[in-house]
Write a protein that holds these residues in place. Structure first.
Motif, short mmCIF file in Angstrom:
data_model
loop_
_atom_site.label_atom_id
_atom_site.label_comp_id
_atom_site.label_asym_id
_atom_site.label_seq_id
_atom_site.Cartn_x
_atom_site.Cartn_y
_atom_site.Cartn_z
N VAL A 46 1.30 -10.62 71.16
CA VAL A 46 1.70 -9.17 70.91
C VAL A 46 2.50 -8.74 69.55
N MET A 47 1.57 -7.85 68.67
CA MET A 47 2.34 -7.51 67.44
C MET A 47 2.89 -5.55 67.54
N ASP A 48 4.30 -6.53 67.20
CA ASP A 48 5.37 -4.47 67.59
C ASP A 48 6.47 -4.58 67.38
N SER A 49 6.62 -3.98 66.79
CA SER A 49 7.84 -3.99 66.37
C SER A 49 8.96 -4.06 67.56
N GLY A 50 9.16 -3.73 68.14
CA GLY A 50 9.85 -4.08 69.73
C GLY A 50 9.90 -5.61 70.25
N TYR A 51 9.04 -6.17 69.50
CA TYR A 51 8.10 -7.65 71.05
C TYR A 51 9.24 -9.00 70.12
N LEU A 52 9.54 -9.54 70.12
CA LEU A 52 10.88 -11.12 70.52
C LEU A 52 10.55 -12.15 71.81
N ARG A 53 9.90 -13.53 70.95
CA ARG A 53 9.62 -14.12 72.37
C ARG A 53 10.91 -14.54 73.35
N GLN A 54 11.02 -14.77 74.24
CA GLN A 54 11.93 -14.41 74.99
C GLN A 54 12.34 -15.95 75.48
N ASP A 55 13.47 -16.97 75.44
CA ASP A 55 13.87 -17.70 75.70
C ASP A 55 13.95 -17.97 77.38
N PRO A 87 11.37 -6.80 75.60
CA PRO A 87 12.44 -5.34 74.76
C PRO A 87 11.49 -4.48 75.07
N PRO A 88 11.39 -3.49 75.56
CA PRO A 88 10.32 -2.42 75.03
C PRO A 88 9.90 -2.29 73.90
N ILE A 89 8.18 -2.50 74.80
CA ILE A 89 7.12 -1.48 73.42
C ILE A 89 7.35 -0.67 72.54
N ALA A 90 7.86 -1.22 71.45
CA ALA A 90 7.88 0.30 70.78
C ALA A 90 7.08 1.49 69.58
N ASP A 91 5.99 0.26 69.62
CA ASP A 91 4.91 1.70 68.14
C ASP A 91 2.92 2.47 68.85
N GLY A 92 3.54 1.31 70.19
CA GLY A 92 2.10 2.13 70.49
C GLY A 92 1.63 1.31 72.10
N THR A 93 0.83 1.32 72.62
CA THR A 93 -0.37 0.96 73.89
C THR A 93 -0.71 -0.59 73.48
N VAL A 94 -0.41 -1.00 74.31
CA VAL A 94 -1.00 -2.96 74.50
C VAL A 94 -0.93 -3.47 76.31
N THR A 95 -2.34 -4.14 75.22
CA THR A 95 -2.23 -4.90 76.88
C THR A 95 -2.47 -6.33 76.72
N ILE A 124 4.37 2.93 75.01
CA ILE A 124 5.79 2.91 74.84
C ILE A 124 6.67 3.07 75.44
N ASN A 125 8.05 2.71 74.81
CA ASN A 125 9.02 2.08 75.97
C ASN A 125 8.95 1.19 77.18
N ASP A 126 7.24 0.84 77.50
CA ASP A 126 7.77 -0.33 78.72
C ASP A 126 8.51 -1.19 78.62
#
Length: 140
Positions: A46-55, A87-95, A124-126
């Motif tokens: 996933v390429m999204d400014s809100g995305y981060l791998r989770q522990d 974290p919530p999706i920030a940039d747009g739709t992603v599947t 966004i925000n999901d």
């Protein structure tokens, strides 16, 4: 069914048949993919400014993030022992279609990967949450 990465396959063979040390990570991270990561780590994370791998252990010990191995009809299995929330999706739709398990929050070595049972489209925000037991690693 989860698959081993090329990195992990080589590490296990070298450890069990050649006596070489197998590095044990201090933290395990869950990554999300929009395509199959493949054993060679060639998929699209996933390429999204809100995305981060989770522990997977949420800051606890590595073992606290996973159930003790049990026997299933497919082999030996473990699953995530804690809710995993991104974290919530920030940039747009992603599947999201696949997940991967890594030994680092960025970069690092891919260990396992598998498809989700059903792909999930996020707007966004999901927020994507993976319930306890939602990720299974099964070894045959």
């Amino acid at each position: 069914m989860s698959a081993f990465s090329d990195y992990l396959e080589e590490g296990i063979l070298n450890h069990t048949l050649r006596g070489q040390a197998l590095s044990v990570p201090s933290t395990i991270y869950i990554a999300l993919y929009t395509s199959d990561p493949t054993d060679a780590k060639t998929g699209n994370e996933v390429m999204d400014s809100g995305y981060l791998r989770q522990d997977a252990a949420k800051g606890g010990t590595i073992a606290s993030g996973w159930t003790a191995p049990t026997t299933s009809s497919d082999g030996k299995m473990t699953s995530n022992a804690k809710l995993i929330q991104f974290p919530p999706i920030a940039d747009g739709t992603v599947t999201i279609s696949h997940y991967a398990i890594y030994d680092a929050q960025t970069g690092g070595n891919l260990l396992y990967h598998a498809p989700f049972t059903v792909a999930k489209t996020l707007e966004i925000n999901d927020v994507l949450s993976i319930d306890v037991g939602g990720i299974e690693v099964v070894l045959r």
